[in-house]
Design a protein around this motif. Structure first.
Motif, PDB file in Angstrom:
ATOM      1  N   GLU A  94      44.264 -11.409  -7.056  1.00  0.00           N
ATOM      2  CA  GLU A  94      45.670 -11.803  -7.190  1.00  0.00           C
ATOM      3  C   GLU A  94      45.858 -12.780  -8.358  1.00  0.00           C
ATOM      4  N   PHE A  95      44.755 -13.350  -8.824  1.00  0.00           N
ATOM      5  CA  PHE A  95      44.825 -14.340  -9.892  1.00  0.00           C
ATOM      6  C   PHE A  95      44.597 -13.668 -11.240  1.00  0.00           C
ATOM      7  N   ASN A  96      45.498 -13.916 -12.165  1.00  0.00           N
ATOM      8  CA  ASN A  96      45.331 -13.404 -13.520  1.00  0.00           C
ATOM      9  C   ASN A  96      44.344 -14.246 -14.325  1.00  0.00           C
ATOM     10  N   ARG A  97      44.158 -15.483 -13.873  1.00  0.00           N
ATOM     11  CA  ARG A  97      43.338 -16.419 -14.639  1.00  0.00           C
ATOM     12  C   ARG A  97      42.120 -16.854 -13.827  1.00  0.00           C
ATOM     13  N   ASN A  98      41.004 -17.042 -14.522  1.00  0.00           N
ATOM     14  CA  ASN A  98      39.779 -17.486 -13.863  1.00  0.00           C
ATOM     15  C   ASN A  98      39.810 -18.969 -13.525  1.00  0.00           C
ATOM     16  N   ASP A  99      40.626 -19.758 -14.260  1.00  0.00           N
ATOM     17  CA  ASP A  99      40.617 -21.207 -14.021  1.00  0.00           C
ATOM     18  C   ASP A  99      41.385 -21.602 -12.762  1.00  0.00           C
ATOM     19  N   SER A 100      41.909 -20.615 -12.031  1.00  0.00           N
ATOM     20  CA  SER A 100      42.559 -20.877 -10.745  1.00  0.00           C
ATOM     21  C   SER A 100      41.566 -20.825  -9.587  1.00  0.00           C
ATOM     22  N   ILE A 101      40.315 -20.509  -9.873  1.00  0.00           N
ATOM     23  CA  ILE A 101      39.337 -20.206  -8.826  1.00  0.00           C
ATOM     24  C   ILE A 101      38.133 -21.132  -8.942  1.00  0.00           C
ATOM     25  N   TYR A 102      37.740 -21.712  -7.806  1.00  0.00           N
ATOM     26  CA  TYR A 102      36.522 -22.503  -7.737  1.00  0.00           C
ATOM     27  C   TYR A 102      35.525 -21.815  -6.807  1.00  0.00           C
ATOM     28  N   ILE A 103      34.299 -21.636  -7.294  1.00  0.00           N
ATOM     29  CA  ILE A 103      33.222 -21.070  -6.500  1.00  0.00           C
ATOM     30  C   ILE A 103      32.470 -22.218  -5.844  1.00  0.00           C
ATOM     31  N   VAL A 104      32.424 -22.216  -4.513  1.00  0.00           N
ATOM     32  CA  VAL A 104      31.811 -23.306  -3.762  1.00  0.00           C
ATOM     33  C   VAL A 104      30.458 -22.843  -3.221  1.00  0.00           C
TER      34      VAL A 104
ATOM     35  N   LEU B 185      35.532 -20.954 -12.071  1.00  0.00           N
ATOM     36  CA  LEU B 185      35.108 -19.625 -12.495  1.00  0.00           C
ATOM     37  C   LEU B 185      35.196 -19.446 -14.007  1.00  0.00           C
ATOM     38  N   SER B 186      36.115 -20.154 -14.653  1.00  0.00           N
ATOM     39  CA  SER B 186      36.276 -20.010 -16.097  1.00  0.00           C
ATOM     40  C   SER B 186      35.060 -20.502 -16.871  1.00  0.00           C
ATOM     41  N   ASN B 187      34.220 -21.307 -16.227  1.00  0.00           N
ATOM     42  CA  ASN B 187      33.016 -21.800 -16.897  1.00  0.00           C
ATOM     43  C   ASN B 187      31.933 -20.742 -17.006  1.00  0.00           C
ATOM     44  N   VAL B 188      31.981 -19.748 -16.113  1.00  0.00           N
ATOM     45  CA  VAL B 188      30.923 -18.728 -16.109  1.00  0.00           C
ATOM     46  C   VAL B 188      31.441 -17.338 -16.418  1.00  0.00           C
ATOM     47  N   LEU B 189      32.750 -17.145 -16.293  1.00  0.00           N
ATOM     48  CA  LEU B 189      33.352 -15.833 -16.568  1.00  0.00           C
ATOM     49  C   LEU B 189      34.503 -16.056 -17.540  1.00  0.00           C
ATOM     50  N   LYS B 190      34.269 -15.764 -18.799  1.00  0.00           N
ATOM     51  CA  LYS B 190      35.233 -16.092 -19.844  1.00  0.00           C
ATOM     52  C   LYS B 190      36.404 -15.108 -19.908  1.00  0.00           C
ATOM     53  N   ARG B 191      36.161 -13.858 -19.535  1.00  0.00           N
ATOM     54  CA  ARG B 191      37.224 -12.848 -19.627  1.00  0.00           C
ATOM     55  C   ARG B 191      38.033 -12.806 -18.338  1.00  0.00           C
ATOM     56  N   ASN B 192      39.360 -12.775 -18.483  1.00  0.00           N
ATOM     57  CA  ASN B 192      40.245 -12.708 -17.321  1.00  0.00           C
ATOM     58  C   ASN B 192      40.445 -11.284 -16.802  1.00  0.00           C
TER      59      ASN B 192
END
Length: 385
Positions: A323-333, A344-351
């Motif tokens: 549902e998220f277009n952007r990776n920086d909305s997601i935190y992997i715990v 997530l944006s630190n490890v997955l650069k492409r949205n």
């Protein structure tokens, strides 16, 4: 007041510093802007933040930590904040340092608070105290980049905690004076306490449109407090009105998903009005995936969420990540030798990569149960006679 970022150093059970950034970390293009909240200039914050991880990874603890900081910024005595349990395992020699960045409409502020535990030598009772606290502020007009947003090297110290000032209790932040002066605070709709209790948490007359969305057979539902007793009036189309005197009895007439939906969507509506924060643990409990997805879409829809409210939630549903277009909305715990939260944006650069597939594949590491544990459980179940 808009929370921009928080870092917490020294939290028990955490491997590293907890660093939660609400500001959009990736490039913001024109298509992204309607799903983000523009704080000022080119600074945007995410309107939905997800914390995903396997069982016992620390998702709930992280939400409690965020809620603790928000309530401290709202002048609440830290000993009265229920989520202070995140500090239960501190000893009297340890300090937890919380650095909060927030925007009050005119200034970007940095508040650094050091919290410790004090043990009474006479009776052994314990309490939390704020041992040191400092506040820096700078005019938002001078901030042109995100890098400058959190750089206070050239900013003058605005206020420092002075323990000689008797008016300030030792478990209340110096923000109490700032908030009073500016008449500001953070609007919080906390549903952490309702994770294991599926009961109505809101009184009033529920909008017909919400009732129809959740259960088209309901004609109306009204809840009020009458002489310290809850008076609930429920009517289904073509049926007699039902009178109920306790919220838990609604379970006899409504599905668990409908009951949770009433509380969650009404809390969301209040958050939209105030531009506040809605915090939910295990958002998928009692909900089907489409209801959860609808809620997230409402928060990211600028026509619905006009004042930039934010939902922060934990989940086990990897499908919700799509549902998220952007990776920086997601935190992997993860929880391996201590809790960590990685954006997530630190490890997955492409949205444009399907996020659920990346998560389920364990490409990120620690996002699916260990294979060895799976095989051990399988052997035990096979051996059962």
């Amino acid at each position: 007041m808009k929370l921009l970022k928080l870092t917490i150093n020294g939290l028990p059970h955490f491997k590293d510093v907890l660093d939660i950034d609400l500001v959009a970390q990736q490039r913001v293009n024109d298509d992204d802007k309607e799903r983000l909240c523009n704080v000022f200039s080119k600074i945007y914050v995410n309107k939905a933040l997800s914390f995903i991880g396997i069982n016992a990874s620390g998702k709930t603890t992280i939400l409690k930590a965020i809620l603790f900081v928000m309530k401290m910024l709202n002048n609440e005595a830290i000993n009265n904040i229920p989520s202070k349990t995140i500090l239960d395992d501190l000893d009297d020699k340890q300090l937890v340092t919380i650095t909060s960045f927030f925007f009050d409409g005119t200034y970007v502020n940095k508040l650094e608070s050091s919290i410790g535990k004090e043990i009474n030598a006479l009776d052994g009772s314990e309490k939390l105290v704020i041992r040191d606290e400092r506040l820096w502020s700078k005019d938002f007009h001078k901030i042109k980049t995100k890098k400058a947003l959190f750089d206070f090297a050239d900013s003058d110290l605005k206020e420092k905690r002075d323990m000689r000032e008797q008016y300030l209790m030792d478990d209340v932040s110096i923000m109490v004076a700032e908030n009073k002066k500016k008449n500001s605070n953070i609007f919080i709709y906390d549903m952490l306490g309702w994770t294991d209790h599926n009961t109505l948490n809101i009184l009033g007359r529920f909008p017909k449109e919400l009732l129809t969305f959740l259960d088209p057979s309901i004609e109306y539902l009204e809840c009020s407090l009458d002489e310290k007793k809850v008076d609930i009036r429920l009517k289904f189309y073509g049926k007699e009105e039902i009178a109920i005197n306790h919220p838990t009895l609604l379970e006899n007439y409504l599905s668990s998903g409908t009951i949770k939906g009433l509380g969650v969507f009404m809390s969301a509506a209040f958050a939209f009005t105030k531009g506040g924060y809605l915090i939910i643990d295990e958002i998928e409990n009692h909900f089907n995936k489409e209801l959860v997805a609808t809620l997230i879409r409402f928060f990211m829809d600028e026509k619905v969420n006009k004042n930039g409210a934010t939902i922060l939630f934990s989940t086990h549903y990897s499908e919700l990540l799509d549902e998220f277009n952007r990776n920086d909305s997601i935190y992997i715990v993860r929880n391996k030798n201590g809790i960590t939260a990685e954006n997530l944006s630190n490890v997955l650069k492409r949205n444009d990569i399907k996020k659920s597939e990346v998560y389920d594949s364990d490409y990120l590491g620690g996002t699916v149960p260990a294979y060895e544990a799976y095989m051990a459980l399988k052997k035990v179940l096979i051996s059962v006679k």
